[in-house]
Design an enzyme around this catalytic site. Structure first.
Site, PDB file in Angstrom:
ATOM      1  NE  ARG A 239      -4.292  -0.617   0.224  1.00  0.00           N
ATOM      2  CZ  ARG A 239      -4.666  -1.659  -0.270  1.00  0.00           C
ATOM      3  NH1 ARG A 239      -4.000  -2.052  -1.364  1.00  0.00           N
ATOM      4  NH2 ARG A 239      -5.993  -2.333  -0.324  1.00  0.00           N
ATOM      5  CD  GLU A 268      -2.316   3.839  -4.996  1.00  0.00           C
ATOM      6  OE1 GLU A 268      -1.695   3.183  -4.426  1.00  0.00           O
ATOM      7  OE2 GLU A 268      -3.587   3.570  -5.492  1.00  0.00           O
ATOM      8  CG  HIS A 286      -3.529   0.098  -6.328  1.00  0.00           C
ATOM      9  ND1 HIS A 286      -3.757   0.870  -5.331  1.00  0.00           N
ATOM     10  CD2 HIS A 286      -3.834  -1.223  -6.174  1.00  0.00           C
ATOM     11  CE1 HIS A 286      -4.088   0.009  -4.325  1.00  0.00           C
ATOM     12  NE2 HIS A 286      -4.011  -1.273  -4.749  1.00  0.00           N
TER      13      HIS A 286
HETATM   14  C1  GLV Z   1      -5.311  -4.535  -3.738  1.00  0.00           C
HETATM   15  O1  GLV Z   1      -4.598  -3.285  -3.616  1.00  0.00           O
HETATM   16  C2  GLV Z   1      -6.025  -5.271  -2.570  1.00  0.00           C
HETATM   17  O2  GLV Z   1      -5.814  -4.975  -1.581  1.00  0.00           O
HETATM   18  O3  GLV Z   1      -6.872  -6.086  -2.913  1.00  0.00           O
END
Ligand code: GLV
Length: 328
Positions: A239, A268, A286
């Protein structure tokens, strides 16, 4: 109340066939324009909802839940759920769910895509080629970092971390890992547990795949980057916020580490513009879990969670079992 009269809000666009299926069962409100809702727009959309399929971009907290008295479940279409205040959900008797396991393999594949591309300078050399700079072949063109036979470090050896580590055996790599606590040997899959400093110092390539919480904010900052090998690659598929992106820019600019592959960023999608100026970095928006099959499986699991919750059953990937006793 029949299922058809129960309202389910889908906060971001998902594949149309999934919405069509959901519409056969529920009164569905979707966000066809796919514009991210701000907190008050989200609250307005969820005000009369019984259930919601949400994504990591929507924050669920006390303020929202106080405004959504009918809401019984928030189903994250993501495995990471730092966007949900799970304790607040429990206090309000709202079930919270995520989508574990179904994305392990696709996400591990993407971690490797970033690692290979960054270490072997794929993005950088492709940009060079596309801009017409390739006039002649040269022996010393784009020497990258060795991958086979080196040491892979994993920060956060969980379900996805293990899938990443498994792939390392094809590259004859040693795997070391660090977690807050050591796993049982049967769960380590041959990886060796090391302390955090050793992980930083010994990894030739380091993949971050730990869940985000305030406790791990900037766990990789200037001090940690300075302990890594100058030939190292850093990959972040965890993250934004796990890495101090400004410190990473500096470490890449001064070649304190060789390269990075990032799928997640602070703030983001408005990432630090200095990241874009660097050549020794590969950036993706992402998308680590984004294969058609995996994103479908994630949405289907989220839908299964909503369906169970609204039928008064226990959702398959419930995060707050304590909420069952006082569910709305
Ligand atoms: C994506 O970032 C997820 O947490 O599935």
């Amino acid at each position: 109340m029949t299922a058809a009269s129960k309202r389910v809000v889908v906060t971001r666009r998902i594949f149309p066939e999934l919405v069509a299926d959901l519409k056969r069962e529920f009164d569905v409100v979707d966000n066809e324009k796919d514009i991210g809702w701000n907190p008050s727009e989200l609250a307005a959309a969820l005000k009369d909802a019984d259930g919601a399929l949400i994504t990591a971009g929507e924050r669920v907290d006390d303020t929202l839940l106080e405004q959504c008295e009918r809401l019984k479940i928030v189903a994250n279409v993501a495995v990471g759920y730092n966007n949900i205040d799970v304790d607040a959900c429990t206090r309000h008797g709202v079930l919270a769910t995520n989508t574990p396991d179904v994305l392990n393999e696709a996400t591990a594949d993407h971690a490797w895509a970033l690692l290979l591309a960054a270490a072997r300078r794929v993005g950088e050399s492709e940009r060079w080629l596309r801009t017409g700079q390739w006039q002649r072949w040269a022996f010393e063109m784009f020497p990258g970092a060795e991958i086979s036979g080196t040491t892979l470090g994993v920060l956060g050896l969980g379900r996805i971390g293990r899938a990443i580590a498994r792939r390392a055996s094809g590259f004859a790599m040693k795997v070391i890992y660090h977690n807050r606590s050591r796993l049982a040997p049967d769960d380590e899959g041959g990886a060796r547990y090391v302390d955090f400093e050793t992980l930083l110092r010994e990894s030739d390539h380091l993949v971050l795949v730990l869940p985000y919480s305030a406790a791990v904010h900037h766990i990789i900052g200037a001090a940690q980057l300075s302990q890594m090998k100058p030939s190292a690659t850093l990959v972040n598929i965890a993250r934004g916020g796990v890495v101090d992106d400004s410190a990473l820019v500096e470490a890449l600019r001064t070649r304190q580490i060789a390269a990075a592959g990032l799928d997640v960023f602070e703030n983001e999608p408005k990432l630090n513009p200095d990241l874009l100026k660097l050549d020794n970095i590969v950036l993706t928006p992402h998308i680590a879990s984004s294969t058609r099959a995996t994103r479908t499986a994630m949405a289907l699991l989220a839908i299964a969670n909503v369906r169970a919750a609204l039928a008064g059953e226990r959702p398959p990937s419930l995060l707050n079992p304590d909420a069952l006793a006082q569910r709305r």
